[in-house]
Design an enzyme around this catalytic site. Structure first.
Site, PDB file in Angstrom:
ATOM      1  N   CYS A 186       7.937   3.959   5.691  1.00  0.00           N
ATOM      2  CA  CYS A 186       7.040   3.693   4.581  1.00  0.00           C
ATOM      3  C   CYS A 186       7.806   3.520   3.279  1.00  0.00           C
ATOM      4  CB  CYS A 186       6.040   4.829   4.433  1.00  0.00           C
ATOM      5  SG  CYS A 186       6.827   6.408   4.171  1.00  0.00           S
ATOM      6  N   CYS A 228       0.838  -1.205   0.000  1.00  0.00           N
ATOM      7  CA  CYS A 228       0.000   0.000   0.000  1.00  0.00           C
ATOM      8  C   CYS A 228       0.870   1.251   0.000  1.00  0.00           C
ATOM      9  CB  CYS A 228      -0.933  -0.023   1.210  1.00  0.00           C
ATOM     10  SG  CYS A 228      -2.120   1.332   1.246  1.00  0.00           S
ATOM     11  N   CYS A 229       1.894   1.288   0.873  1.00  0.00           N
ATOM     12  CA  CYS A 229       2.788   2.450   0.917  1.00  0.00           C
ATOM     13  C   CYS A 229       3.514   2.634  -0.414  1.00  0.00           C
ATOM     14  CB  CYS A 229       3.809   2.305   2.049  1.00  0.00           C
ATOM     15  SG  CYS A 229       3.171   2.684   3.693  1.00  0.00           S
ATOM     16  N   CYS A 263      -1.167   8.880   7.047  1.00  0.00           N
ATOM     17  CA  CYS A 263      -2.503   8.510   6.587  1.00  0.00           C
ATOM     18  C   CYS A 263      -3.412   8.263   7.797  1.00  0.00           C
ATOM     19  CB  CYS A 263      -2.429   7.251   5.739  1.00  0.00           C
ATOM     20  SG  CYS A 263      -1.586   7.487   4.162  1.00  0.00           S
ATOM     21  N   CYS A 308      -3.623   4.792   9.522  1.00  0.00           N
ATOM     22  CA  CYS A 308      -2.339   4.255  10.004  1.00  0.00           C
ATOM     23  C   CYS A 308      -1.686   5.162  11.032  1.00  0.00           C
ATOM     24  CB  CYS A 308      -1.392   4.027   8.834  1.00  0.00           C
ATOM     25  SG  CYS A 308      -2.005   2.815   7.655  1.00  0.00           S
TER      26      CYS A 308
HETATM   27 FE1  SF4 Z   1      -1.413   2.818   2.908  1.00  0.00          FE
HETATM   28 FE2  SF4 Z   1      -1.232   3.232   5.547  1.00  0.00          FE
HETATM   29 FE3  SF4 Z   1       0.952   3.425   3.956  1.00  0.00          FE
HETATM   30 FE4  SF4 Z   1      -1.004   5.276   3.890  1.00  0.00          FE
HETATM   31  S1  SF4 Z   1       0.396   4.830   5.619  1.00  0.00           S
HETATM   32  S2  SF4 Z   1       0.022   4.385   2.155  1.00  0.00           S
HETATM   33  S3  SF4 Z   1      -2.855   3.989   4.158  1.00  0.00           S
HETATM   34  S4  SF4 Z   1      -0.269   1.574   4.423  1.00  0.00           S
END
Ligand code: SF4
Length: 249
Positions: free
Chosen positions: A236, A124-125, A208, A211
């Protein structure tokens, strides 16, 4: 990208010796003088970032500031972006992830796949942050970050000037590397710098929305980020020093 000689193989140590005891403003002035339009601040609008925006606005009429809108930010962060625009009259460069990649991510894993495993969180990151950052940095000669050494165990070795081997050997600049949290907030108060309201609600570190969470007074400042992971895992990919991390994403 402008021609400059501060590239791969360039020895940053003399500059680090010069800047280790210099003010952040001196480091920023050097960055602007050296790279002009080809240096930009990466901002997630945390406390360090708004300090750097305030400093840059005092040094140049329209400094470049970019942000990544992951699509999962807090409403308070969007509100702060507008307050920053109004206060400093700067054109924030807001970038978004690739539409098809986000659609595929959500289609296959839903909206909270990042909680399922470290690999899923990295995936996701990567889509929402790292790939976007790499796209932005491809057009820059240098970037400025609000990283500080005391923020996390993963950040203790940060230099004020480094060659970013993960991003095309451009120059990575951390003017606040040696600042404490107290220095950051003293600056914000003294200069009445706009900041994210979430800081007043126990969020020392803001990313985010799903998170990031508030922490108890005195807890590790990074413990509110990805709280289900160990401290060593809490990056991240935007600032990861190990190339293997990105291969693992
Ligand atoms: Fe995805 Fe969480 Fe990373 Fe944002 S912080 S990109 S929602 S995993």
């Amino acid at each position: 990208m402008a021609e400059n000689t501060l590239r791969a193989g360039w020895d940053v140590e003399p500059l680090n010796r010069t800047f280790e005891h210099s003010s952040p403003e001196a480091v920023l002035a050097w960055a602007l003088e050296s790279f002009g339009e080809d240096v930009a601040l990466a901002s997630s609008f945390g406390a360090e970032d708004v300090v750097l925006i305030d400093m840059l606005a005092g040094l140049a009429p329209n400094p470049r500031v970019f942000a990544i809108d992951t699509g999962r930010l807090h409403e308070e962060t969007y509100q702060l972006m507008d307050r920053i625009r109004e206060r400093y009259h700067i054109s924030l460069e807001v970038h978004v992830p690739e539409r098809e990649a986000v659609e595929s991510l959500v289609r296959e894993g839903g909206f909270h796949s990042f909680r399922e495993s470290l690999d899923a969180r990295h995936a996701c990151c990567k889509i929402r942050k790292v790939d976007v950052l790499q796209r932005i940095l491809a057009d820059l000669s240098a970037w400025i970050t609000g990283l500080r050494r005391e923020q996390n165990v993963t950040r203790q070795g940060i230099r004020k000037v480094a060659v970013d081997g993960l991003n095309g050997d451009i120059v990575k600049i951390a003017p606040l590397a040696d600042w404490s949290n107290e220095q950051v907030w003293e600056y914000i108060r003294r200069h009445q710098v706009p900041y994210n309201e979430l800081h007043d609600r126990g969020f020392p570190s803001i990313g985010c929305a799903p998170c990031t969470r508030a922490i108890a007074p005195g807890a590790d400042p990074r413990s509110g980020r990805w709280w289900w992971e160990t401290p060593e895992q809490k990056e991240c990919g935007l600032h990861q020093r190990s190339a293997s991390f990105q291969k693992d994403l």
